[in-house]
Design a protein around this motif. Structure first.
Motif, PDB file in Angstrom:
ATOM      1  N   ARG A 132       4.026   4.650 -11.584  1.00 14.35           N
ATOM      2  CA  ARG A 132       2.938   3.706 -11.381  1.00 14.35           C
ATOM      3  C   ARG A 132       3.198   2.363 -12.078  1.00 14.35           C
ATOM      4  NH1 ARG A 132      -2.687   5.040 -10.717  1.00 14.35           N
ATOM      5  NH2 ARG A 132      -2.097   7.221 -11.071  1.00 14.35           N
ATOM      6  N   GLY A 133       3.896   2.400 -13.206  1.00 12.03           N
ATOM      7  CA  GLY A 133       4.155   1.193 -13.965  1.00 12.03           C
ATOM      8  C   GLY A 133       5.043   0.188 -13.259  1.00 12.03           C
ATOM      9  N   GLN A 134       5.678   0.582 -12.151  1.00 15.38           N
ATOM     10  CA  GLN A 134       6.547  -0.329 -11.401  1.00 15.38           C
ATOM     11  C   GLN A 134       5.785  -1.160 -10.381  1.00 15.38           C
ATOM     12  OE1 GLN A 134       9.701  -0.529 -12.356  1.00 15.38           O
ATOM     13  NE2 GLN A 134       9.304   1.121 -13.823  1.00 15.38           N
ATOM     14  N   LEU A 135       4.476  -0.937 -10.252  1.00 12.04           N
ATOM     15  CA  LEU A 135       3.717  -1.610  -9.189  1.00 12.04           C
ATOM     16  C   LEU A 135       3.779  -3.127  -9.320  1.00 12.04           C
ATOM     17  CD1 LEU A 135       1.869  -1.473  -6.733  1.00 12.04           C
ATOM     18  CD2 LEU A 135      -0.084  -1.355  -8.291  1.00 12.04           C
ATOM     19  N   HIS A 136       3.675  -3.652 -10.542  1.00 14.10           N
ATOM     20  CA  HIS A 136       3.657  -5.109 -10.687  1.00 14.10           C
ATOM     21  C   HIS A 136       4.966  -5.731 -10.222  1.00 14.10           C
ATOM     22  CE1 HIS A 136       5.798  -3.978 -14.367  1.00 14.10           C
ATOM     23  NE2 HIS A 136       6.198  -5.239 -14.466  1.00 14.10           N
ATOM     24  N   LYS A 137       6.090  -5.013 -10.365  1.00 17.48           N
ATOM     25  CA  LYS A 137       7.368  -5.518  -9.886  1.00 17.48           C
ATOM     26  C   LYS A 137       7.403  -5.529  -8.353  1.00 17.48           C
ATOM     27  CE  LYS A 137       9.728  -3.624 -13.929  1.00 17.48           C
ATOM     28  NZ  LYS A 137      10.760  -2.676 -14.380  1.00 17.48           N
ATOM     29  N   VAL A 138       6.835  -4.485  -7.764  1.00 18.16           N
ATOM     30  CA  VAL A 138       6.767  -4.410  -6.304  1.00 18.16           C
ATOM     31  C   VAL A 138       5.922  -5.557  -5.753  1.00 18.16           C
ATOM     32  CG1 VAL A 138       5.796  -3.068  -4.392  1.00 18.16           C
ATOM     33  CG2 VAL A 138       7.182  -1.938  -6.141  1.00 18.16           C
ATOM     34  N   ILE A 139       4.763  -5.783  -6.360  1.00 18.52           N
ATOM     35  CA  ILE A 139       3.880  -6.852  -5.901  1.00 18.52           C
ATOM     36  C   ILE A 139       4.568  -8.209  -6.061  1.00 18.52           C
ATOM     37  CG2 ILE A 139       1.695  -8.025  -6.303  1.00 18.52           C
ATOM     38  CD1 ILE A 139       1.411  -5.315  -4.951  1.00 18.52           C
TER      39      ILE A 139
ATOM     40  N   ALA B  99       0.826  -1.209   0.000  1.00 17.89           N
ATOM     41  CA  ALA B  99       0.000   0.000   0.000  1.00 17.89           C
ATOM     42  C   ALA B  99       0.860   1.259   0.000  1.00 17.89           C
ATOM     43  CB  ALA B  99      -0.938  -0.003   1.210  1.00 17.89           C
ATOM     44  N   LEU B 100       1.868   1.302   0.866  1.00 19.69           N
ATOM     45  CA  LEU B 100       2.733   2.474   0.937  1.00 19.69           C
ATOM     46  C   LEU B 100       3.562   2.627  -0.333  1.00 19.69           C
ATOM     47  CD1 LEU B 100       3.892   2.192   4.656  1.00 19.69           C
ATOM     48  CD2 LEU B 100       2.236   3.809   3.696  1.00 19.69           C
ATOM     49  N   ALA B 101       3.992   1.493  -0.892  1.00 14.95           N
ATOM     50  CA  ALA B 101       4.741   1.557  -2.151  1.00 14.95           C
ATOM     51  C   ALA B 101       3.872   2.130  -3.261  1.00 14.95           C
ATOM     52  CB  ALA B 101       5.228   0.164  -2.532  1.00 14.95           C
ATOM     53  N   TYR B 102       2.627   1.716  -3.320  1.00 13.23           N
ATOM     54  CA  TYR B 102       1.727   2.209  -4.369  1.00 13.23           C
ATOM     55  C   TYR B 102       1.511   3.716  -4.236  1.00 13.23           C
ATOM     56  CZ  TYR B 102      -2.445   2.799  -7.240  1.00 13.23           C
ATOM     57  OH  TYR B 102      -3.341   3.222  -8.182  1.00 13.23           O
ATOM     58  N   ILE B 103       1.303   4.185  -3.009  1.00 15.88           N
ATOM     59  CA  ILE B 103       1.123   5.621  -2.801  1.00 15.88           C
ATOM     60  C   ILE B 103       2.346   6.385  -3.295  1.00 15.88           C
ATOM     61  CG2 ILE B 103       0.811   7.435  -1.074  1.00 15.88           C
ATOM     62  CD1 ILE B 103      -0.672   5.385   0.650  1.00 15.88           C
ATOM     63  N   GLY B 104       3.527   5.869  -2.954  1.00 18.40           N
ATOM     64  CA  GLY B 104       4.751   6.527  -3.379  1.00 18.40           C
ATOM     65  C   GLY B 104       4.932   6.510  -4.883  1.00 18.40           C
ATOM     66  N   LEU B 105       4.658   5.391  -5.517  1.00 19.17           N
ATOM     67  CA  LEU B 105       4.821   5.286  -6.968  1.00 19.17           C
ATOM     68  C   LEU B 105       3.865   6.207  -7.701  1.00 19.17           C
ATOM     69  CD1 LEU B 105       5.232   1.413  -7.315  1.00 19.17           C
ATOM     70  CD2 LEU B 105       7.025   3.144  -7.567  1.00 19.17           C
ATOM     71  N   VAL B 106       2.625   6.273  -7.247  1.00 16.06           N
ATOM     72  CA  VAL B 106       1.649   7.164  -7.872  1.00 16.06           C
ATOM     73  C   VAL B 106       2.073   8.618  -7.710  1.00 16.06           C
ATOM     74  CG1 VAL B 106      -0.724   8.028  -7.721  1.00 16.06           C
ATOM     75  CG2 VAL B 106      -0.293   5.573  -7.691  1.00 16.06           C
ATOM     76  N   GLY B 107       2.700   8.939  -6.566  1.00 12.92           N
ATOM     77  CA  GLY B 107       3.162  10.300  -6.305  1.00 12.92           C
ATOM     78  C   GLY B 107       4.498  10.627  -6.939  1.00 12.92           C
ATOM     79  N   LEU B 108       5.013   9.735  -7.789  1.00 10.60           N
ATOM     80  CA  LEU B 108       6.288   9.931  -8.487  1.00 10.60           C
ATOM     81  C   LEU B 108       7.475   9.985  -7.544  1.00 10.60           C
ATOM     82  CD1 LEU B 108       5.269  12.472 -11.268  1.00 10.60           C
ATOM     83  CD2 LEU B 108       5.348   9.969 -11.374  1.00 10.60           C
ATOM     84  N   ASP B 109       7.354   9.328  -6.384  1.00 11.79           N
ATOM     85  CA  ASP B 109       8.488   9.197  -5.474  1.00 11.79           C
ATOM     86  C   ASP B 109       9.308   7.977  -5.869  1.00 11.79           C
ATOM     87  OD1 ASP B 109       7.727  11.378  -3.789  1.00 11.79           O
ATOM     88  OD2 ASP B 109       6.179  10.107  -2.917  1.00 11.79           O
TER      89      ASP B 109
END
Length: 324
Positions: free
Chosen positions: A172-179, A141-151
């Protein structure tokens, strides 16, 4: 405490923690029927942003407003003009009224580095629901918030002598790698928080927000791990995860307990007095950790593994100032 951690490095394409040998996978695998992030949860996270109470130097102009003074789009303050200041930022209206030159200062916008460290030791992979599954949901969840915010978001997991690293990436496109990283990193081994914290700090290219997600059951203690995480001016958050069974044990009678990390047996006779003593020691343990965090400028939050992750993120972490 072991410092000789076996390290598995994430690549720009994917992280493959399962390639490292010698770690029991236990029951850590997340079922496809139980995704780390549901569509409903993602919808709630979409509107949030991660914040920091400290100032860090960003590489790119992201969606973050810091307290650092610089040139950007939002006015912050004035100061007296000094020779060499950019004449474009002089306030001629004030000059006309006061016959003095003032330079405008602006909030500078910058991206933020987020580092999420998940305790993957055997003690985390216990409880109903599993503390490890809950911890990975919070990290996702925290990773997704950060990725969407361009962090820039980096992840790590540590258990036993193994340290798994997914290097910071943006977008945002990195989410699948995080998951993928969180779903496949194995659980098991003893807890070595200080060694894991040092491994994380070594890999940091700059300071940022560090979130440690752990039950903090480390025989070597917690203080030195926190000290390591605070190096470099990191803004540190401790998410202390306990299971409902640890908070409110319902054992009775004569029992033989087995330590999930050391395999050492302990024979006990459970009485009401023993349960009361256990609860008092648990409260003292949590209180001491919270006091240590407060004393050193870190932020502490306790969560139970059966809690709704959306409430933790959208309410508790909002009150703490980590998300907005």
């Amino acid at each position: 405490m072991s410092e000789n951690l076996t390290v598995s490095e994430g690549t720009s394409q994917s992280a493959t923690p399962e390639a490292s040998q010698g770690v029991s996978t236990g029951t850590s695998a997340v079922s496809e029927r139980e995704p780390l992030l549901t569509p409903e949860f993602l919808g709630q996270l979409e509107r949030l942003r991660l914040m920091s109470k400290k100032v860090f130097l960003g590489r790119l102009k992201g969606e973050r407003r810091s307290r650092k003074r610089g040139v950007s789009i939002e006015f912050a303050d004035y100061r007296d003009y000094s020779k060499g200041d950019d004449l474009r930022f002089l306030d001629w209206n004030i000059y006309g009224r006061l016959d003095r030159l003032f330079t405008k200062l602006f909030h500078e916008e910058e991206d933020l580095s987020i580092y999420l460290l998940v305790d993957s030791s055997a003690s985390m992979d216990t409880g109903q629901p599993s503390k490890y599954t809950f911890g990975r949901r919070m990290a996702a969840a925290l990773a997704y918030i950060g990725l969407v915010g361009l962090d820039r978001v980096g992840l790590a997991a540590a258990g036993g002598d193994n340290f798994y690293w997914h290097r910071p990436q943006r977008g945002r496109g990195q989410l699948h790698k995080v998951i993928r990283f969180l779903e496949t990193v194995p659980g098991g081994g003893t807890t070595h928080l200080q060694a894991a914290a040092r491994q994380l700090v070594i890999r940091q290219s700059r300071g940022g927000v560090v979130v440690l997600i752990s039950d903090l059951f480390d025989t070597e203690g917690f203080s030195e791990a926190l000290k390591a995480l605070l190096q470099g001016g990191n803004d540190v958050y401790i998410l202390h995860v306990l299971s409902p069974q640890e908070r409110h044990p319902e054992f009775a009678g004569a029992l033989r307990l087995l330590d999930v990390e050391t395999d050492e047996p302990v024979e006990i006779s459970v009485t009401p007095e023993l349960i009361k003593s256990y609860r008092n020691r648990l409260l003292a343990f949590c209180s001491e950790i919270e006091k240590t965090c407060t004393k050193r400028g870190a932020h502490y939050l306790q969560a139970v593994s059966d809690a709704d992750p959306s409430l933790i993120v959208c309410e508790s972490l909002k009150r703490m100032g980590l998300v907005t």
